[in-house]
Enzyme design. Structure first.
Site, PDB file in Angstrom:
ATOM      1  N   ARG A 172       0.668  -1.227  -0.531  1.00 43.86           N
ATOM      2  CA  ARG A 172      -0.076   0.033  -0.199  1.00 43.86           C
ATOM      3  C   ARG A 172       0.859   1.379   0.034  1.00 43.86           C
ATOM      4  O   ARG A 172       0.618   2.371  -0.627  1.00 43.86           O
ATOM      5  CB  ARG A 172      -0.826   0.171   1.355  1.00 43.86           C
ATOM      6  CG  ARG A 172      -2.189  -0.850   1.374  1.00 43.86           C
ATOM      7  CD  ARG A 172      -2.869  -0.749   2.849  1.00 43.86           C
ATOM      8  NE  ARG A 172      -3.771  -2.226   2.370  1.00 43.86           N
ATOM      9  CZ  ARG A 172      -4.033  -3.140   3.156  1.00 43.86           C
ATOM     10  NH1 ARG A 172      -2.557  -3.796   3.009  1.00 43.86           N
ATOM     11  NH2 ARG A 172      -4.355  -4.667   2.997  1.00 43.86           N
ATOM     12  N   ILE A 173       1.982   1.457   0.627  1.00 48.94           N
ATOM     13  CA  ILE A 173       3.199   2.887   1.252  1.00 48.94           C
ATOM     14  C   ILE A 173       3.594   3.011   0.008  1.00 48.94           C
ATOM     15  O   ILE A 173       3.602   3.531  -0.865  1.00 48.94           O
ATOM     16  CB  ILE A 173       3.464   2.629   2.335  1.00 48.94           C
ATOM     17  CG1 ILE A 173       2.186   2.164   3.652  1.00 48.94           C
ATOM     18  CG2 ILE A 173       4.893   4.081   2.591  1.00 48.94           C
ATOM     19  CD1 ILE A 173       3.306   2.812   4.752  1.00 48.94           C
ATOM     20  N   ASP A 192       9.792  -6.214  -4.723  1.00 45.47           N
ATOM     21  CA  ASP A 192       8.802  -6.768  -4.215  1.00 45.47           C
ATOM     22  C   ASP A 192       8.046  -8.558  -4.484  1.00 45.47           C
ATOM     23  O   ASP A 192       7.621  -8.563  -5.420  1.00 45.47           O
ATOM     24  CB  ASP A 192       7.644  -6.248  -3.875  1.00 45.47           C
ATOM     25  CG  ASP A 192       6.568  -5.998  -2.910  1.00 45.47           C
ATOM     26  OD1 ASP A 192       6.550  -7.925  -2.277  1.00 45.47           O
ATOM     27  OD2 ASP A 192       6.322  -5.703  -1.950  1.00 45.47           O
ATOM     28  N   ALA A 252      10.399   2.080   7.366  1.00 46.88           N
ATOM     29  CA  ALA A 252       9.293   1.839   7.304  1.00 46.88           C
ATOM     30  C   ALA A 252       9.640   0.866   9.209  1.00 46.88           C
ATOM     31  O   ALA A 252       8.352   1.917  10.249  1.00 46.88           O
ATOM     32  CB  ALA A 252       9.563  -0.032   6.504  1.00 46.88           C
ATOM     33  N   ARG A 253      10.295   0.000   9.384  1.00 43.58           N
ATOM     34  CA  ARG A 253      10.777  -0.266  11.006  1.00 43.58           C
ATOM     35  C   ARG A 253      12.064   0.005  10.472  1.00 43.58           C
ATOM     36  O   ARG A 253      12.731  -0.946  10.504  1.00 43.58           O
ATOM     37  CB  ARG A 253      10.303  -1.869  11.036  1.00 43.58           C
ATOM     38  CG  ARG A 253       8.430  -1.583  11.059  1.00 43.58           C
ATOM     39  CD  ARG A 253       8.638  -1.323  12.006  1.00 43.58           C
ATOM     40  NE  ARG A 253       6.694  -1.637  13.174  1.00 43.58           N
ATOM     41  CZ  ARG A 253       5.715  -0.392  11.762  1.00 43.58           C
ATOM     42  NH1 ARG A 253       6.512   0.285  12.103  1.00 43.58           N
ATOM     43  NH2 ARG A 253       4.602  -0.777  12.413  1.00 43.58           N
ATOM     44  N   ASP A 277      12.666   6.952   9.775  1.00 42.09           N
ATOM     45  CA  ASP A 277      11.245   7.604  10.539  1.00 42.09           C
ATOM     46  C   ASP A 277      11.378   6.406  11.925  1.00 42.09           C
ATOM     47  O   ASP A 277      10.756   6.594  12.823  1.00 42.09           O
ATOM     48  CB  ASP A 277      10.554   8.017  10.041  1.00 42.09           C
ATOM     49  CG  ASP A 277       9.383   8.352  11.120  1.00 42.09           C
ATOM     50  OD1 ASP A 277       9.662   9.040  11.471  1.00 42.09           O
ATOM     51  OD2 ASP A 277       8.384   7.581  10.411  1.00 42.09           O
ATOM     52  N   GLU A 282      13.966   3.000  20.192  1.00 41.56           N
ATOM     53  CA  GLU A 282      13.129   3.772  20.117  1.00 41.56           C
ATOM     54  C   GLU A 282      13.367   4.588  22.048  1.00 41.56           C
ATOM     55  O   GLU A 282      12.211   3.507  22.157  1.00 41.56           O
ATOM     56  CB  GLU A 282      12.577   3.541  19.299  1.00 41.56           C
ATOM     57  CG  GLU A 282      12.504   3.770  17.529  1.00 41.56           C
ATOM     58  CD  GLU A 282      11.365   3.441  16.688  1.00 41.56           C
ATOM     59  OE1 GLU A 282       9.986   3.603  17.259  1.00 41.56           O
ATOM     60  OE2 GLU A 282      11.339   3.514  15.586  1.00 41.56           O
ATOM     61  N   HIS A 302       9.747   8.701  14.555  1.00 34.35           N
ATOM     62  CA  HIS A 302       8.446   7.456  14.451  1.00 34.35           C
ATOM     63  C   HIS A 302       7.063   7.510  13.977  1.00 34.35           C
ATOM     64  O   HIS A 302       6.642   6.909  14.794  1.00 34.35           O
ATOM     65  CB  HIS A 302       8.597   6.250  15.253  1.00 34.35           C
ATOM     66  CG  HIS A 302       8.461   4.665  14.425  1.00 34.35           C
ATOM     67  ND1 HIS A 302       8.338   3.432  15.033  1.00 34.35           N
ATOM     68  CD2 HIS A 302       7.478   4.860  13.740  1.00 34.35           C
ATOM     69  CE1 HIS A 302       7.985   3.129  14.411  1.00 34.35           C
ATOM     70  NE2 HIS A 302       7.246   3.364  13.070  1.00 34.35           N
TER      71      HIS A 302
END
Length: 373
Positions: A172-173, A192, A252-253, A277, A282, A302
């Site tokens: 989606r992103i 992907d 993302a992560r 981000d 964190e 984030h």
């Protein structure tokens, strides 16, 4: 007989319609301690006690006390774990699949598209050297050659090819990023393995393998969920494949990227910069080498999906619908671990929560399906 229990393990000021919908099923709502969500804390035993006997767990992210196998095993009646957000890396999804429990996430428009817009902002800030130009003016400098920017798209007038934008993940992103870039006429490539060829074609994106993407991209942007397959998929070996003028974007992560190797590559001039981000730890520790790179990196707490008026309301509403559907014996439309469905149907399919499990109690059935982007 006591009411069926729903644990909202990471509450976020749930609106009255959520409370009414869940209590309307005859359920008792139990709210987790907000301290469970705090960074650098661990409260698994407390969550286990609160989850004991629950038919559903729901809430926002709780990364420092993830929803573990032990938490889910606290109740043999547990049908569903529903997140207000898109990420499920704080849930042991393999254990949930083995235990016959659905995991649902909330890839809402405000969340996913907010991340995509932030990605574009990051990319343009770095390519157009926004921070450097601002610093020049503040220092009394004017139009220095060092801060000439990069033209993003292709040009028909002189044949300039434009930048090559590499998207790691075209869900989606990533797809929304490609849509936003379409008018710029940039070359967009993506890796992907879980997306059909037709999806690349209809969004003007060229499918490539991961190594080709790293070698050819001027911008590498990560849009994957965190799984065993994607954990630290970008490190020293991958950095060696990249152009020296390339930039890296990670919305993302954190644990998709090896931050130490990324910082070292930027410091040594092997790539030009990055915007991040999501971090391995964190909040970002003050001794992180990323802090020492000045305007070669953009750092964000984030919050790529955080937008005025967006918040988590759509995600809360979606999670509420998912829980209501599951407790009525139905399949929600946002199940992440879809490989669990045959076992879940054997246990709960068509059974209202008051009827209890339709089949055997939870037990191991072997690993779930393949990890995915």
């Amino acid at each position: 007989m006591s009411k069926p229990k729903i644990l909202i393990f990471a509450p976020r000021e749930e609106p009255p319609e959520t409370i009414n919908a869940l209590e309307g099923l005859g359920c008792e709502l139990v709210f987790g301690d907000r301290a469970w969500q705090l960074p650098r804390s661990e409260h698994e035993d407390a969550v286990i006690e609160a989850a004991r006997g629950a038919v559903a767990l729901m809430g926002t992210s709780m990364r420092h006390t993830p929803i573990s196998r032990r938490i889910m095993q606290a109740s043999q009646r547990l049908r569903i774990v529903a997140k207000y957000t898109v990420g499920v890396d704080d849930i042991d999804t393999e254990a949930a699949t083995e235990l016959g429990i659905m995991v649902c996430h909330a890839p809402t428009e405000s969340n996913c598209f907010g991340v995509a817009e932030t990605t574009i902002a990051f990319m343009l800030s770095l390519l157009k050297k926004v921070a450097e130009r601002d610093a020049d003016v503040r220092a009394g400098k004017w139009r220095t050659a060092d801060n000439f920017a990069y033209y993003v798209g292709s040009r028909t007038s002189d044949g300039f090819p434009g930048q090559t934008i590499g998207l790691v993940g075209l869900g989606r992103i990533g797809t929304r990023v490609a849509q936003l870039l379409a008018p710029w006429r940039a070359r967009i490539i993506a890796y992907d393995p879980y997306v059909p060829p037709s999806h690349f074609l209809t969004h003007g994106v060229m499918a490539v393998d991961y190594q080709t993407l790293l070698r050819e991209s001027d911008v590498v942007s990560f849009h994957v969920v965190l799984t065993r397959e994607t954990r630290y998929m970008f490190g020293e070996a991958e950095l060696k494949l990249m152009k020296p003028n390339a930039i890296v974007l990670n919305t993302a992560r954190g644990k998709v990227v090896d931050e130490t190797e990324l910082a070292r590559a930027i410091a040594e001039g092997r790539i030009r910069g990055a915007a991040i981000d999501a971090f391995e730890e964190e909040p970002l520790p003050m001794d992180s080498p990323l802090h020492k790179l000045g305007d070669r990196v953009l750092l964000s707490p984030h919050s790529a999906s955080y937008t005025e008026g967006g918040e988590l309301r759509q995600g809360v509403a979606w999670a509420t619908r998912s829980v209501v559907t599951a407790l009525k014996g139905g399949i929600p439309d946002n199940v992440y671990n879809r490989e669990v469905l045959p076992r879940w149907n054997d246990r709960f399919g068509g059974a209202f929560l008051a009827d209890g499990p339709a089949g055997a109690t939870a037990g191991a059935t072997g690993p779930g399906g393949a990890d995915r982007f």
